[in-house]
Design a protein around this motif. Structure first.
Motif, PDB file in Angstrom:
ATOM      1  N   VAL A 270      -7.764   0.267  -1.408  1.00 53.48           N
ATOM      2  CA  VAL A 270      -6.427   0.190  -0.823  1.00 53.48           C
ATOM      3  C   VAL A 270      -5.937   1.622  -0.659  1.00 53.48           C
ATOM      4  N   THR A 271      -5.819   2.045   0.572  1.00 56.42           N
ATOM      5  CA  THR A 271      -5.415   3.415   0.862  1.00 56.42           C
ATOM      6  C   THR A 271      -3.916   3.605   0.641  1.00 56.42           C
ATOM      7  N   GLU A 272      -3.495   4.847   0.556  1.00 59.40           N
ATOM      8  CA  GLU A 272      -2.065   5.154   0.442  1.00 59.40           C
ATOM      9  C   GLU A 272      -1.319   4.655   1.674  1.00 59.40           C
ATOM     10  N   ALA A 273      -1.950   4.738   2.831  1.00 63.55           N
ATOM     11  CA  ALA A 273      -1.313   4.258   4.062  1.00 63.55           C
ATOM     12  C   ALA A 273      -1.044   2.759   3.979  1.00 63.55           C
ATOM     13  N   VAL A 274      -1.991   1.991   3.445  1.00 66.25           N
ATOM     14  CA  VAL A 274      -1.798   0.549   3.294  1.00 66.25           C
ATOM     15  C   VAL A 274      -0.723   0.270   2.255  1.00 66.25           C
ATOM     16  N   LYS A 275      -0.737   1.008   1.151  1.00 67.56           N
ATOM     17  CA  LYS A 275       0.309   0.838   0.132  1.00 67.56           C
ATOM     18  C   LYS A 275       1.682   1.116   0.734  1.00 67.56           C
ATOM     19  N   ASN A 276       1.784   2.178   1.515  1.00 64.01           N
ATOM     20  CA  ASN A 276       3.064   2.496   2.162  1.00 64.01           C
ATOM     21  C   ASN A 276       3.478   1.398   3.130  1.00 64.01           C
ATOM     22  N   GLN A 277       2.525   0.799   3.824  1.00 67.09           N
ATOM     23  CA  GLN A 277       2.825  -0.319   4.722  1.00 67.09           C
ATOM     24  C   GLN A 277       3.396  -1.495   3.935  1.00 67.09           C
ATOM     25  N   VAL A 278       2.823  -1.777   2.767  1.00 65.26           N
ATOM     26  CA  VAL A 278       3.310  -2.880   1.919  1.00 65.26           C
ATOM     27  C   VAL A 278       4.741  -2.600   1.484  1.00 65.26           C
ATOM     28  N   TYR A 279       5.005  -1.395   0.993  1.00 61.01           N
ATOM     29  CA  TYR A 279       6.372  -1.044   0.591  1.00 61.01           C
ATOM     30  C   TYR A 279       7.334  -1.196   1.767  1.00 61.01           C
ATOM     31  N   GLN A 280       6.930  -0.723   2.941  1.00 61.55           N
ATOM     32  CA  GLN A 280       7.784  -0.800   4.130  1.00 61.55           C
ATOM     33  C   GLN A 280       8.065  -2.252   4.495  1.00 61.55           C
ATOM     34  N   GLU A 281       7.034  -3.113   4.482  1.00 61.10           N
ATOM     35  CA  GLU A 281       7.235  -4.519   4.826  1.00 61.10           C
ATOM     36  C   GLU A 281       8.199  -5.208   3.865  1.00 61.10           C
ATOM     37  N   TYR A 282       8.213  -4.768   2.603  1.00 61.33           N
ATOM     38  CA  TYR A 282       9.113  -5.348   1.608  1.00 61.33           C
ATOM     39  C   TYR A 282      10.466  -4.638   1.555  1.00 61.33           C
ATOM     40  N   GLY A 283      10.684  -3.666   2.444  1.00 59.27           N
ATOM     41  CA  GLY A 283      11.969  -2.991   2.506  1.00 59.27           C
ATOM     42  C   GLY A 283      12.214  -2.011   1.376  1.00 59.27           C
ATOM     43  N   ILE A 284      11.167  -1.585   0.709  1.00 57.25           N
ATOM     44  CA  ILE A 284      11.303  -0.620  -0.386  1.00 57.25           C
ATOM     45  C   ILE A 284      11.087   0.770   0.206  1.00 57.25           C
ATOM     46  N   THR A 285      12.190   1.507   0.333  1.00 56.28           N
ATOM     47  CA  THR A 285      12.106   2.823   0.971  1.00 56.28           C
ATOM     48  C   THR A 285      11.905   3.943  -0.035  1.00 56.28           C
ATOM     49  N   THR A 286      12.362   3.738  -1.260  1.00 53.17           N
ATOM     50  CA  THR A 286      12.122   4.713  -2.323  1.00 53.17           C
ATOM     51  C   THR A 286      11.842   3.954  -3.613  1.00 53.17           C
ATOM     52  N   HIS A 287      11.057   4.568  -4.466  1.00 54.41           N
ATOM     53  CA  HIS A 287      10.787   3.986  -5.778  1.00 54.41           C
ATOM     54  C   HIS A 287      10.299   5.088  -6.702  1.00 54.41           C
ATOM     55  N   GLN A 288      10.470   4.858  -7.969  1.00 51.46           N
ATOM     56  CA  GLN A 288      10.039   5.804  -8.983  1.00 51.46           C
ATOM     57  C   GLN A 288       8.553   5.589  -9.290  1.00 51.46           C
ATOM     58  N   PRO A 289       7.864   6.634  -9.775  1.00 52.55           N
ATOM     59  CA  PRO A 289       6.477   6.434 -10.206  1.00 52.55           C
ATOM     60  C   PRO A 289       6.421   5.344 -11.289  1.00 52.55           C
TER      61      PRO A 289
END
Length: 169
Positions: free
Chosen positions: A74-93
């Motif tokens: 699972v690439t960072e690009a795919v992870k970012n796509q998942v966050y975007q689809e769920y409306g999560i624009t920022t999150h903590q580590p």
């Protein structure tokens, strides 16, 4: 790949490839699972975004040591796509894990259809789900549980499956 229907979806969902097999939802598949009080549930995957997706594998495939680490991609690009689809624009580590709804250990795919931002906080969190994934994998590999049944249980309501196979977290 095979889409795994959730309790809010139709009994049969079209597969993503012509070689795939559709897994039907039957009353006997989910009716034996305990229920979880919705008031105590954390953020769950949205079934329209994350219906679940599996590879065409058998227990012989997934029970080989090292199978899931070999399949994890699972690439960072795919992870970012998942966050975007769920409306999560920022999150903590370590606030979320982009997790497989149906784990790789159970033949889950790396498709965005099988990924969601699972929280680390709360009683029902990513680490708790990991215990269920390991338990279901062990049961499938021991021949005590059918692979499709395990996939259906975790995709339909992983918390109810946890209660059924492991008890309270």
């Amino acid at each position: 790949a095979v889409l795994i229907p959730t309790s809010t979806q139709a009994a049969l969902i079209p597969t993503t490839t012509s070689a795939a097999v559709t897994i039907p939802t039957s009353p006997s598949t989910t009716s034996s699972l305990p229920t979880v009080d919705p008031a105590h549930l954390p953020h769950l995957p949205n079934p329209s975004l994350t219906p679940g997706d599996v590879l065409d594998v058998t227990p012989a495939d997934i029970c080989v040591p090292g199978y899931s680490s070999k399949m994890r991609n699972v690439t960072e690009a795919v992870k970012n796509q998942v966050y975007q689809e769920y409306g999560i624009t920022t999150h903590q580590p370590y606030e979320y894990e982009v997790d497989h709804l149906i784990s790789l250990e159970l033949g889950g795919s790396n498709s965005v259809k099988n990924l969601w931002p699972e929280p680390y906080a709360g009683d029902w969190n990513a680490r708790v789900k990991d215990k269920l994934e390991n338990k279901l994998h062990d049961l499938v590999c021991a021949g005590s549980l059918d692979l499709h049944t395990a996939q259906q249980a975790i995709a339909t309501d992983w918390m109810a499956a946890y209660l059924k196979y492991l008890g309270q977290p």
